[in-house]
Each structure stands twice: as structure tokens, then as C-alpha cells.
Design a protein around this motif. Structure first.
Motif, PDB file in Angstrom:
ATOM      1  N   ARG A 188      26.008  27.060  46.889  1.00 37.73           N
ATOM      2  CA  ARG A 188      24.595  27.302  47.169  1.00 37.73           C
ATOM      3  C   ARG A 188      23.976  26.065  47.805  1.00 37.73           C
ATOM      4  NH1 ARG A 188      20.770  30.044  42.923  1.00 37.73           N
ATOM      5  NH2 ARG A 188      21.919  31.763  43.788  1.00 37.73           N
ATOM      6  N   VAL A 189      23.282  26.292  48.894  1.00 41.60           N
ATOM      7  CA  VAL A 189      22.556  25.222  49.585  1.00 41.60           C
ATOM      8  C   VAL A 189      21.105  25.664  49.748  1.00 41.60           C
ATOM      9  CG1 VAL A 189      24.535  24.266  50.826  1.00 41.60           C
ATOM     10  CG2 VAL A 189      23.254  26.128  51.854  1.00 41.60           C
ATOM     11  N   TRP A 190      20.208  24.694  49.715  1.00 40.37           N
ATOM     12  CA  TRP A 190      18.790  24.957  49.937  1.00 40.37           C
ATOM     13  C   TRP A 190      18.447  24.583  51.363  1.00 40.37           C
ATOM     14  CZ3 TRP A 190      15.736  27.585  46.705  1.00 40.37           C
ATOM     15  CH2 TRP A 190      16.220  27.794  45.412  1.00 40.37           C
ATOM     16  N   LEU A 191      17.750  25.474  52.038  1.00 41.03           N
ATOM     17  CA  LEU A 191      17.387  25.292  53.441  1.00 41.03           C
ATOM     18  C   LEU A 191      15.874  25.338  53.586  1.00 41.03           C
ATOM     19  CD1 LEU A 191      19.961  27.893  54.798  1.00 41.03           C
ATOM     20  CD2 LEU A 191      20.271  25.414  54.730  1.00 41.03           C
ATOM     21  N   SER A 192      15.354  24.573  54.522  1.00 44.28           N
ATOM     22  CA  SER A 192      13.918  24.564  54.801  1.00 44.28           C
ATOM     23  C   SER A 192      13.680  25.017  56.230  1.00 44.28           C
ATOM     24  CB  SER A 192      13.334  23.170  54.613  1.00 44.28           C
ATOM     25  OG  SER A 192      13.413  22.777  53.265  1.00 44.28           O
ATOM     26  N   ILE A 193      12.784  25.960  56.387  1.00 40.85           N
ATOM     27  CA  ILE A 193      12.442  26.464  57.712  1.00 40.85           C
ATOM     28  C   ILE A 193      11.300  25.625  58.275  1.00 40.85           C
ATOM     29  CG2 ILE A 193      11.552  28.426  59.023  1.00 40.85           C
ATOM     30  CD1 ILE A 193      12.846  30.240  56.909  1.00 40.85           C
ATOM     31  N   ASP A 194      11.499  25.085  59.453  1.00 44.31           N
ATOM     32  CA  ASP A 194      10.446  24.361  60.151  1.00 44.31           C
ATOM     33  C   ASP A 194       9.507  25.411  60.752  1.00 44.31           C
ATOM     34  OD1 ASP A 194       8.823  22.800  61.734  1.00 44.31           O
ATOM     35  OD2 ASP A 194      10.438  22.025  62.997  1.00 44.31           O
ATOM     36  N   PRO A 195       8.230  25.422  60.367  1.00 42.31           N
ATOM     37  CA  PRO A 195       7.311  26.425  60.906  1.00 42.31           C
ATOM     38  C   PRO A 195       7.211  26.395  62.438  1.00 42.31           C
ATOM     39  CG  PRO A 195       6.322  25.346  59.014  1.00 42.31           C
ATOM     40  CD  PRO A 195       7.590  24.591  59.344  1.00 42.31           C
ATOM     41  N   ALA A 196       7.479  25.260  63.052  1.00 36.37           N
ATOM     42  CA  ALA A 196       7.420  25.176  64.515  1.00 36.37           C
ATOM     43  C   ALA A 196       8.503  26.034  65.173  1.00 36.37           C
ATOM     44  CB  ALA A 196       7.551  23.729  64.962  1.00 36.37           C
ATOM     45  N   SER A 197       9.710  26.040  64.595  1.00 36.68           N
ATOM     46  CA  SER A 197      10.792  26.848  65.171  1.00 36.68           C
ATOM     47  C   SER A 197      10.797  28.254  64.597  1.00 36.68           C
ATOM     48  CB  SER A 197      12.154  26.192  64.927  1.00 36.68           C
ATOM     49  OG  SER A 197      12.481  26.233  63.551  1.00 36.68           O
ATOM     50  N   GLY A 198      10.422  28.399  63.314  1.00 35.75           N
ATOM     51  CA  GLY A 198      10.358  29.708  62.688  1.00 35.75           C
ATOM     52  C   GLY A 198      11.669  30.220  62.124  1.00 35.75           C
ATOM     53  N   TYR A 199      12.719  29.395  62.169  1.00 30.65           N
ATOM     54  CA  TYR A 199      14.000  29.837  61.614  1.00 30.65           C
ATOM     55  C   TYR A 199      14.853  28.645  61.220  1.00 30.65           C
ATOM     56  CZ  TYR A 199      16.393  28.578  65.959  1.00 30.65           C
ATOM     57  OH  TYR A 199      16.909  27.890  67.018  1.00 30.65           O
ATOM     58  N   VAL A 200      15.910  28.937  60.428  1.00 31.23           N
ATOM     59  CA  VAL A 200      16.913  27.934  60.082  1.00 31.23           C
ATOM     60  C   VAL A 200      18.249  28.661  59.956  1.00 31.23           C
ATOM     61  CG1 VAL A 200      16.610  28.085  57.569  1.00 31.23           C
ATOM     62  CG2 VAL A 200      17.442  25.969  58.574  1.00 31.23           C
ATOM     63  N   ASP A 201      19.321  28.001  60.353  1.00 29.73           N
ATOM     64  CA  ASP A 201      20.675  28.550  60.247  1.00 29.73           C
ATOM     65  C   ASP A 201      21.423  27.830  59.137  1.00 29.73           C
ATOM     66  OD1 ASP A 201      20.242  30.222  62.430  1.00 29.73           O
ATOM     67  OD2 ASP A 201      21.054  28.776  63.862  1.00 29.73           O
ATOM     68  N   CYS A 202      22.171  28.582  58.333  1.00 25.78           N
ATOM     69  CA  CYS A 202      22.990  27.984  57.282  1.00 25.78           C
ATOM     70  C   CYS A 202      24.176  27.266  57.930  1.00 25.78           C
ATOM     71  CB  CYS A 202      23.486  29.063  56.324  1.00 25.78           C
ATOM     72  SG  CYS A 202      24.607  28.423  55.062  1.00 25.78           S
ATOM     73  N   GLY A 203      24.421  26.055  57.502  1.00 24.97           N
ATOM     74  CA  GLY A 203      25.528  25.266  58.045  1.00 24.97           C
ATOM     75  C   GLY A 203      26.902  25.750  57.613  1.00 24.97           C
ATOM     76  N   TYR A 204      26.961  26.545  56.544  1.00 22.91           N
ATOM     77  CA  TYR A 204      28.242  27.077  56.076  1.00 22.91           C
ATOM     78  C   TYR A 204      28.588  28.406  56.756  1.00 22.91           C
ATOM     79  CZ  TYR A 204      28.788  23.787  52.173  1.00 22.91           C
ATOM     80  OH  TYR A 204      28.966  22.667  51.407  1.00 22.91           O
ATOM     81  N   CYS A 205      27.686  29.376  56.643  1.00 24.67           N
ATOM     82  CA  CYS A 205      28.018  30.735  57.089  1.00 24.67           C
ATOM     83  C   CYS A 205      27.297  31.160  58.359  1.00 24.67           C
ATOM     84  CB  CYS A 205      27.732  31.738  55.967  1.00 24.67           C
ATOM     85  SG  CYS A 205      25.969  31.872  55.521  1.00 24.67           S
ATOM     86  N   ASP A 206      26.434  30.316  58.905  1.00 23.77           N
ATOM     87  CA  ASP A 206      25.684  30.575  60.134  1.00 23.77           C
ATOM     88  C   ASP A 206      24.649  31.684  60.022  1.00 23.77           C
ATOM     89  OD1 ASP A 206      26.947  28.534  61.548  1.00 23.77           O
ATOM     90  OD2 ASP A 206      28.577  29.852  62.172  1.00 23.77           O
ATOM     91  N   LYS A 207      24.382  32.166  58.798  1.00 29.18           N
ATOM     92  CA  LYS A 207      23.338  33.177  58.622  1.00 29.18           C
ATOM     93  C   LYS A 207      22.016  32.560  59.039  1.00 29.18           C
ATOM     94  CE  LYS A 207      21.328  36.280  55.222  1.00 29.18           C
ATOM     95  NZ  LYS A 207      21.460  36.807  53.842  1.00 29.18           N
ATOM     96  N   ARG A 208      21.210  33.335  59.762  1.00 28.01           N
ATOM     97  CA  ARG A 208      19.916  32.858  60.228  1.00 28.01           C
ATOM     98  C   ARG A 208      18.803  33.453  59.369  1.00 28.01           C
ATOM     99  NH1 ARG A 208      18.616  32.353  66.419  1.00 28.01           N
ATOM    100  NH2 ARG A 208      19.962  30.575  65.952  1.00 28.01           N
ATOM    101  N   TYR A 209      17.932  32.584  58.874  1.00 27.03           N
ATOM    102  CA  TYR A 209      16.775  32.991  58.117  1.00 27.03           C
ATOM    103  C   TYR A 209      15.551  32.808  59.009  1.00 27.03           C
ATOM    104  CZ  TYR A 209      19.826  32.919  54.096  1.00 27.03           C
ATOM    105  OH  TYR A 209      20.864  33.172  53.211  1.00 27.03           O
ATOM    106  N   VAL A 210      14.827  33.900  59.222  1.00 28.26           N
ATOM    107  CA  VAL A 210      13.662  33.903  60.115  1.00 28.26           C
ATOM    108  C   VAL A 210      12.412  34.095  59.284  1.00 28.26           C
ATOM    109  CG1 VAL A 210      12.576  35.057  62.074  1.00 28.26           C
ATOM    110  CG2 VAL A 210      15.073  34.874  61.975  1.00 28.26           C
ATOM    111  N   LEU A 211      11.433  33.236  59.501  1.00 26.55           N
ATOM    112  CA  LEU A 211      10.170  33.313  58.783  1.00 26.55           C
ATOM    113  C   LEU A 211       9.359  34.478  59.330  1.00 26.55           C
ATOM    114  CD1 LEU A 211       8.534  31.826  56.609  1.00 26.55           C
ATOM    115  CD2 LEU A 211       7.558  30.424  58.440  1.00 26.55           C
ATOM    116  N   LYS A 212       8.927  35.372  58.418  1.00 28.22           N
ATOM    117  CA  LYS A 212       8.093  36.512  58.821  1.00 28.22           C
ATOM    118  C   LYS A 212       6.794  36.000  59.395  1.00 28.22           C
ATOM    119  CE  LYS A 212       9.752  39.760  55.387  1.00 28.22           C
ATOM    120  NZ  LYS A 212       9.397  40.573  54.206  1.00 28.22           N
TER     121      LYS A 212
END
Length: 64
Positions: free
Chosen positions: A38-62
Motif C-alpha cells: 500500500r502506498v499513499w498518493l497525493s493528487i496535485d490539483p493543478a494536474s488533476g491526477y496522479v499515477d501509481c508508481g507500482y501498477c500505473d493506475k491513474r487516479y483522477v480528481l472529480k
């Protein structure tokens, strides 16, 4: 045969995308044997998304 260069790395779509409502999220790679630590990721509001460094899953801020 095409090669992936740093300029073209963003052209590759992520394997999975999930919309989230918070800027801090946890990723563990999902269920089963294909997970990762488990890793904790922070989304930069300027970009609106972050990618997991392990599995490349992209988390997009609604968008609010």
C-alpha cells in the motif's frame, strides 16, 4: 518498431483509471496475487491526477 521516449510516455494510456473525490488516496494494486504494498498518493490539483508508481493506475480528481 516504435520506442517509448520520455516525450511520448504520456501518450500511453493507463491500464486503469478511477475517479476520486479526495486529493490523498491509497493504492494497493487491488485484490489477488497481483497486488503491491500500500502506498499513499497525493493528487496535485493543478494536474488533476496522479499515477501509481507500482501498477500505473491513474487516479483522477472529480471536477466539483
Amino acid at each position: 518498431m516504435s520506442s517509448i521516449t520520455p516525450e511520448r510516455a504520456d501518450d500511453i494510456p493507463p491500464p486503469e483509471t478511477e475517479e476520486v473525490s479526495k486529493t490523498r488516496i491509497a493504492c494497493d494494486g487491488g485484490e489477488g496475487a497481483l497486488g503491491h504494498p500500500r502506498v499513499w498518493l497525493s493528487i496535485d490539483p493543478a494536474s488533476g491526477y496522479v499515477d501509481c508508481g507500482y501498477c500505473d493506475k491513474r487516479y483522477v480528481l472529480k471536477k466539483s
